[in-house]
Design a protein around this motif. Structure first.
Motif: not given
Lengths: 170, 228
Positions: B9, B200-201, B203-207, B223
């Motif tokens: 992140d 989970h992380l 698939h974040s839209n920030r990834a 991220l």
């Protein structure tokens, strides 16, 4: 023999040195002498001990161990026989000094090997890698079964265990 | 089989260098000294790339920690003539130092410059000798090395789990960098396991992943840093 002109050695001496290097190069491991002439056979056949009784940790830990003086103490606080080797052990027990046993099997630092995984999970007997030590009257001076990667791979193949390099190499 | 990966992140990363130092200590990465460093021969398994955006005083700084990305389609393994580097069944890109011949093809092939070469024999100061990790081998000169996702820890974790007759859990295997990160910017786990936090992380839209267009399929996700 132009090379000989520049050396201080005679032909015979050069041949001797060459042969010595050849022979010493052939035997991979140096002979190791233990501080006490330990008799494996008598401990196994007469005292009824198993390998795990003295080399503790083989089933529970990653590393095997050489016996500590506490282990010897349970039997050798007084003389059981008449041998000179035992007298040394009794003396060490009474003075509470560790006997400096020398390891014969030492793996290179780039190899990851777990004893408990092979002994407990793999159910491999000690003799497969260490030979029939229980029959020895004198302490082994070198590896009875030389450890080689070839041997590891063969056994892994037979038991269909992963032969991926990262399984053992770190 | 597991597919070990990492999510970093960039919002949380402060560029403190804790991951870099813990990696050095864990993996016996040598300090090369002044002269070699000036010649560009530094050894880093984990490196922090710092980007500056904008002009003073309105500067925006982004710290990007860079381990080996353990690509799913690694370019380095394809060029190795001796199979010293390879993709293993756990999804880790291995590097076997005893097999490496030091041709450095893999270093040229890696688009992320994640590999380093031992130009000289590693020289550890006397006081440092006692702090070396016995679980990781010391590399000799003339071989290439790189971040291994601390795979010696995986070997030990697997051994413990097998001994205790249970499955490997997320906390059992964590590399030194994720363990030492003070802001928990680095999350590590099995990308195929829905119970692990990384799934989970990722698939974040920030990834996003670095140089995704090259098709290397890195297993390290970032991220994106967002301005608050």
């Amino acid at each position: 023999m132009k090379i000989l002109r520049f050396t201080f050695l005679s032909k015979k001496q050069i041949i001797f040195v060459f042969l010595y290097l050849l022979i010493s190069g052939c035997s991979k491991q140096k002979k190791i002498e233990q501080p006490v002439a330990y008799n494996h056979a008598i401990h196994v056949s007469e005292a009824g001990l198993d390998c795990i009784d003295c080399h503790t940790g083989v089933e529970k830990k990653m590393y095997a161990s050489l016996p500590s003086i506490k282990r010897c103490k349970s039997c050798h606080s007084i003389m059981q026989g008449e041998s000179a080797a035992e007298a040394l052990v009794v003396e060490a027990v009474n003075n509470n000094v560790e006997i400096p046993w020398k390891p014969i099997y030492e793996l290179e630092d780039y190899v990851f090997f777990s004893h408990r995984r092979h002994v407990k999970s793999g159910k491999i007997s000690c003799a497969v890698c260490h030979g029939e030590v229980e029959k020895l009257v004198k302490p082994p001076s070198k590896q009875l079964v030389p450890i080689s990667m070839k041997g590891c791979l063969k056994c892994h193949d037979n038991k269909s265990i992963s032969n991926d390099c990262l399984t053992c190499h770190v | 089989m597991a597919k070990w990966g990492m999510v970093i992140d960039l919002n949380k990363c402060t560029g403190c260098g804790s991951c870099v130092n813990s990696c050095r200590m864990e993996n016996n990465v040598p300090n090369v000294g002044d002269k070699a460093a000036q010649a560009g021969r530094t050894m880093d398994w984990m490196q922090i790339i710092t980007e500056y955006h904008g002009n003073y005083p309105n500067i925006r700084i982004v710290h990007i920690p860079r381990p080996c990305f353990q690509c799913n389609n690694p370019p380095c393994t394809k060029v190795c003539p001796v199979h010293a580097t390879f993709l293993n069944e756990d999804g880790l890109v291995g590097q076997i130092y005893q097999r490496c011949i030091g041709c450095r093809f893999c270093m040229a092939a890696c688009p992320y410059s994640a590999k380093s070469f031992n130009y000289s024999k590693p020289d550890f100061p006397e006081a440092y000798e006692k702090t070396l990790n016995p679980d990781v081998t010391r590399r000799m000169n003339g071989v290439v090395e790189k971040c291994s996702f601390c795979h010696h820890r995986l070997a030990i974790a697997k051994d413990v789990a097998r001994f205790e007759e249970r499955d490997l859990e997320e906390e059992d295997y964590q590399p030194a960098c994720s363990e030492s990160c003070p802001t928990n910017a680095i999350t590590f786990g099995d990308l195929d396991n829905p119970e692990h936090r990384v799934t989970h992380l990722m698939h974040s839209n920030r990834a996003f992943r670095l140089e995704e267009e090259l098709g290397t399929e890195p297993k390290v996700y970032y991220l994106k840093k967002e301005d608050k």
